[in-house]
Write an enzyme that holds these catalytic residues in place. Structure first.
Site, PDB file in Angstrom:
ATOM      1  N   ARG A  64       3.408   2.889   2.846  1.00 15.85           N
ATOM      2  CA  ARG A  64       2.152   3.614   3.080  1.00 15.85           C
ATOM      3  C   ARG A  64       2.407   4.876   3.216  1.00 15.85           C
ATOM      4  O   ARG A  64       1.729   5.432   4.000  1.00 15.85           O
ATOM      5  CB  ARG A  64       1.393   3.053   4.207  1.00 15.85           C
ATOM      6  CG  ARG A  64       0.841   1.595   4.044  1.00 15.85           C
ATOM      7  CD  ARG A  64      -0.010   1.019   5.067  1.00 15.85           C
ATOM      8  NE  ARG A  64      -0.629  -0.168   4.747  1.00 15.85           N
ATOM      9  CZ  ARG A  64      -1.075  -1.026   5.749  1.00 15.85           C
ATOM     10  NH1 ARG A  64      -1.356  -0.728   6.971  1.00 15.85           N
ATOM     11  NH2 ARG A  64      -1.742  -2.055   5.281  1.00 15.85           N
ATOM     12  N   CYS A  65       3.291   5.498   2.465  1.00 11.25           N
ATOM     13  CA  CYS A  65       3.917   6.896   2.858  1.00 11.25           C
ATOM     14  C   CYS A  65       3.485   7.557   1.634  1.00 11.25           C
ATOM     15  O   CYS A  65       3.248   7.176   0.471  1.00 11.25           O
ATOM     16  CB  CYS A  65       5.336   6.915   2.826  1.00 11.25           C
ATOM     17  SG  CYS A  65       6.143   8.361   3.118  1.00 11.25           S
ATOM     18  N   ALA A  66       3.294   8.944   1.808  1.00 12.39           N
ATOM     19  CA  ALA A  66       3.073   9.748   0.490  1.00 12.39           C
ATOM     20  C   ALA A  66       4.206   9.827  -0.543  1.00 12.39           C
ATOM     21  O   ALA A  66       4.159   9.914  -1.459  1.00 12.39           O
ATOM     22  CB  ALA A  66       2.805  11.154   1.252  1.00 12.39           C
ATOM     23  N   TYR A  67       5.437   9.426  -0.040  1.00 12.70           N
ATOM     24  CA  TYR A  67       6.502   9.341  -0.870  1.00 12.70           C
ATOM     25  C   TYR A  67       6.652   8.017  -1.684  1.00 12.70           C
ATOM     26  O   TYR A  67       7.892   7.854  -2.314  1.00 12.70           O
ATOM     27  CB  TYR A  67       7.780   9.708  -0.235  1.00 12.70           C
ATOM     28  CG  TYR A  67       7.840  11.248   0.254  1.00 12.70           C
ATOM     29  CD1 TYR A  67       7.808  12.242  -0.655  1.00 12.70           C
ATOM     30  CD2 TYR A  67       7.928  11.599   1.603  1.00 12.70           C
ATOM     31  CE1 TYR A  67       7.788  13.506  -0.398  1.00 12.70           C
ATOM     32  CE2 TYR A  67       8.073  12.915   2.049  1.00 12.70           C
ATOM     33  CZ  TYR A  67       7.709  13.718   1.090  1.00 12.70           C
ATOM     34  OH  TYR A  67       7.942  15.287   1.131  1.00 12.70           O
ATOM     35  N   THR A  68       5.843   6.965  -1.124  1.00 14.36           N
ATOM     36  CA  THR A  68       5.783   5.693  -1.897  1.00 14.36           C
ATOM     37  C   THR A  68       6.082   5.443  -3.341  1.00 14.36           C
ATOM     38  O   THR A  68       6.868   4.701  -3.704  1.00 14.36           O
ATOM     39  CB  THR A  68       4.768   4.712  -1.250  1.00 14.36           C
ATOM     40  OG1 THR A  68       4.832   4.688   0.244  1.00 14.36           O
ATOM     41  CG2 THR A  68       4.809   3.219  -1.707  1.00 14.36           C
TER      42      THR A  68
END
Length: 174
Positions: A53-57
């Site tokens: 659930r990360c912007a970098y996923t």
């Protein structure tokens, strides 16, 4: 130069030891069992702490592509899901399903693991002690050379297929 030699001699004589990177303590595997980085001794390994659930996923796509491109040449890409930054799903099964369905991941994956702080996995503790590297966010990357040395570390915003990472990987594959 002479100052560095004297410092090193004093450092050694004072009883300090340079600790080796811990590649033998296994990670629990997301598939059950365990993963020890030492199982890939002699091969370059890119270790990445991940979160669903990360912007970098979306970097999972790049990690999988990197793995597919260089796997035959010996590169291993290991994902280490972590909830240290409160962005991981609740269970290993959820993480595994999420990664398979959304990104077609078949690279080795650890179970959800602590990567920072005093309870970090021994590999990450050894990174901190050996080279002063500790993940500050999800998708921090560590490239380990075939001899078990740290070739480079990369911040979260460095894409898996960046020119920098590709250059470093190709440099140790030759």
């Amino acid at each position: 130069m002479m100052g560095r030699i004297v410092f090193l001699a004093v450092f050694i004589l004072a009883g300090y030891q340079v600790r080796a990177l811990d590649l033998t303590t296994p990670f629990a595997s997301i598939d059950g069992g365990s993963l020890a980085l030492s199982d890939w001794s002699g091969q370059p390994i890119l270790v990445v702490n991940t979160a669903s659930r990360c912007a970098y996923t979306k970097q999972y796509s790049g990690l999988q592509s990197l793995y597919e491109t260089y796997r035959a040449a010996g590169l291993v890409v290991v994902a280490v899901p972590s909830n240290d930054f409160r962005q991981e799903l609740a269970s290993e099964q959820q993480v595994k399903t999420f990664c398979e369905l959304n990104y077609g991941i078949d690279l080795p994956m650890a179970a959800i693991t602590q990567v920072s702080g005093p309870q970090a996995h021994p590999f990450y503790q050894s990174l901190m002690h050996e080279i002063g590297f500790e993940p500050k966010w999800n998708f921090s990357k560590v490239l380990i050379g075939p001899k078990g040395d740290v070739v480079a570390t990369y911040k979260s915003n460095i894409r898996p297929q960046s020119a920098e990472i590709l250059r470093d990987i190709e440099g140790i594959l030759q």
